[in-house]
Design an enzyme around this catalytic site. Structure first.
Site, PDB file in Angstrom:
ATOM      1  CE  LYS A 114      23.736 -10.583 -15.870  1.00 57.34           C
ATOM      2  NZ  LYS A 114      22.572 -11.190 -15.226  1.00 57.34           N
ATOM      3  CE  LYS A 129      19.531 -15.854 -20.771  1.00 51.03           C
ATOM      4  NZ  LYS A 129      19.170 -14.813 -19.813  1.00 51.03           N
ATOM      5  CG  ASP A 171      18.832 -11.432 -16.961  1.00 49.26           C
ATOM      6  OD1 ASP A 171      18.269 -12.459 -16.562  1.00 49.26           O
ATOM      7  OD2 ASP A 171      19.926 -11.039 -16.518  1.00 49.26           O
ATOM      8  CG  HIS A 217      16.196 -18.034 -18.243  1.00 49.61           C
ATOM      9  ND1 HIS A 217      15.727 -18.199 -16.956  1.00 49.61           N
ATOM     10  CD2 HIS A 217      17.445 -17.522 -18.120  1.00 49.61           C
ATOM     11  CE1 HIS A 217      16.657 -17.791 -16.099  1.00 49.61           C
ATOM     12  NE2 HIS A 217      17.705 -17.387 -16.779  1.00 49.61           N
TER      13      HIS A 217
END
Length: 467
Positions: free
Chosen positions: A175, A201, A203, A294
């Site tokens: 993030k 990871k 996003d 995802h």
């Protein structure tokens, strides 16, 4: 051929519209081991009998159309038609039913999730006779599942590749998800991995934007994980998102990841599509790459309780199409997920054989035979205080992914990773010693925080967070 299911083609063609239930509602039909079985939650329009609604679903998702056509006489509808073979009332709901439909295996192309869904859910959901329709579950027969490769590697092969056993794997989504330069992004990856995480990871919406093109990100992330591996002596990975606007571009990115020697790539399987996903899964098996999946866009399909498709169906489809990890909710945290229902589809992802259990939403017994399992990924608003519950609920064969729960640590990314790793190791040790994680979880975390200042700081920051 049983008389009640036989379609009479020899009596001559009679044009016009007839009730679906005359042909497609067959309550005496005995299902075959090779049939694909579907459980639909049907809400008919006022005045439409449930038998007609269930038969309409069977017809419109197999051989039927709105009127009799003369070409029906050129084939054996009895061989190819879907059949609504049972209807039950949904307890506690007004005018809502579960309609069970059996589809002959020959209706579906081998090894194609795309074709399976196009047939079963492609057209019928807009049908006027139905106020709402939801596909609750599918039974995939062995004769069909064996036409699929399935996950590129599966749980055991992944553990062997990573040399990590006896505990859940730890991950973190970097993030802010958008806006970082490639070098700063790689630095964040390095800090998390050296602190003790197994994975970081991309996003789901990190692809190749103007602020960070995909090749730059791949290079800096590869550098970060190699540096972290050298420092920690552990194998590390970063889910490099290969999702792209075309299949050709997606494969180019996966090939670049392979050339860099990284262990895992990532794909958004619903927005990217099942055809692209299956192609990528085949490439990953052939080239030794793990594949993280995802489920971006899933709630558009599965969140409404009476219309759409339950996630357990999407989970089964993913196992067939191919993926080594998939996001599966948390039961705790910020994203919705009911415990028993979540554990139901977690078992459908991981286990070889799953018994019918309506209390967990499993409508059919499912036998995957030799198809590898998929690791469920728990992510979304979780932090160190959730660790005991997550360890108990998901067990060892899972990935616990803390985004804000790592990067939000007051001392930075690496201490955030240390806090999560210490909390996980403490929970696994306590469980192995026979302690009750559900009852003693908070005490286990407090004890561990006494000898880990990083965990103590994390406990203080998130002590009042309630989702």
């Amino acid at each position: 051929m049983s008389p009640q299911t036989e379609t009479k083609a020899s009596v001559g063609f009679k044009a016009g519209v007839k009730d679906y239930k005359l042909t497609y509602y067959t309550p005496d039909y005995e299902t075959k081991d090779t049939d694909i079985l579907a459980a639909f939650r049907v809400t008919p329009q006022p005045g439409v009998p449930p038998e007609e609604a269930g038969a309409a679903v069977a017809a419109e998702s197999s051989t039927g159309t709105w009127t009799t056509v003369w070409t029906d006489g050129l084939t054996s509808l009895d061989r190819y038609k879907g059949r609504c073979y049972h209807i039950e009332t949904v307890v506690g709901e007004e005018n809502q039913y579960i309609a069970y439909v059996a589809y002959p295996l020959d209706l579906f192309e081998e090894g194609s999730v795309t074709n399976m869904f196009t047939s079963i859910v492609g057209n019928v959901f807009g049908f006027k006779a139905l106020r709402a329709l939801r596909l609750e579950d599918l039974r995939i027969p062995t004769s069909y599942s064996k036409t699929f490769q399935g996950p590129p590697h599966g749980i055991q092969v992944e553990r062997d590749k990573l040399n990590k056993y006896g505990r859940p794997l730890l991950g973190c989504t970097i993030k802010p998800k958008l806006g970082l330069s490639a070098k700063n992004y790689g630095r964040a990856v390095y800090e998390c991995l050296r602190g003790g995480l197994d994975f970081t990871k991309d996003d789901e919406n990190v692809n190749s934007q103007p602020f960070m093109r995909w090749r730059d990100r791949f290079l800096f992330c590869a550098e970060a994980l190699y540096k972290a591996q050298a420092e920690t002596g552990e194998i590390k990975g970063h889910y490099l998102n290969a999702t792209a606007g075309t299949c050709e571009e997606m494969m180019k990115r996966a090939m670049c990841a392979r050339e860099l020697g990284v262990p895992i790539v990532m794909h958004d399987y619903l927005t990217g599509g099942f055809t692209a996903n299956t192609s990528l899964a085949h490439y990953c098996r052939d080239n030794g790459l793990l594949l993280h999946i995802h489920r971006a866009m899933h709630a558009v399909i599965d969140r409404q309780k009476n219309h759409g498709m339950h996630f357990r169906v999407l989970a089964k489809a993913l196992r067939m199409s191919g993926g080594d990890h998939i996001h599966a909710g948390t039961v705790v945290g910020k994203l919705e997920g009911e415990r028993e229902m979540t554990l139901g589809f977690v078992d459908l992802l991981r286990d070889d054989f799953i018994e019918k259990d309506r209390s967990r939403g499993i409508f059919f017994t499912q036998d995957w035979v030799s198809m590898p399992g998929v690791l469920p990924v728990a992510s979304g608003g979780i932090h160190v205080w959730h660790m005991p519950a997550l360890t108990e609920i998901f067990g060892d064969d899972s990935v616990l992914q803390f985004g804000g729960g790592t990067l939000g640590h007051p001392w930075g990314n690496a201490p955030g990773a240390v806090a999560n790793r210490v909390a996980l190791e403490a929970c696994v040790q306590a469980r192995n010693e026979g302690r009750d994680l559900a009852r003693e979880g908070n005490e286990i975390i407090r004890e561990a925080s006494k000898w880990s200042p990083e965990l103590a700081a994390a406990c203080e920051v998130w002590k009042a967070i309630k989702f």
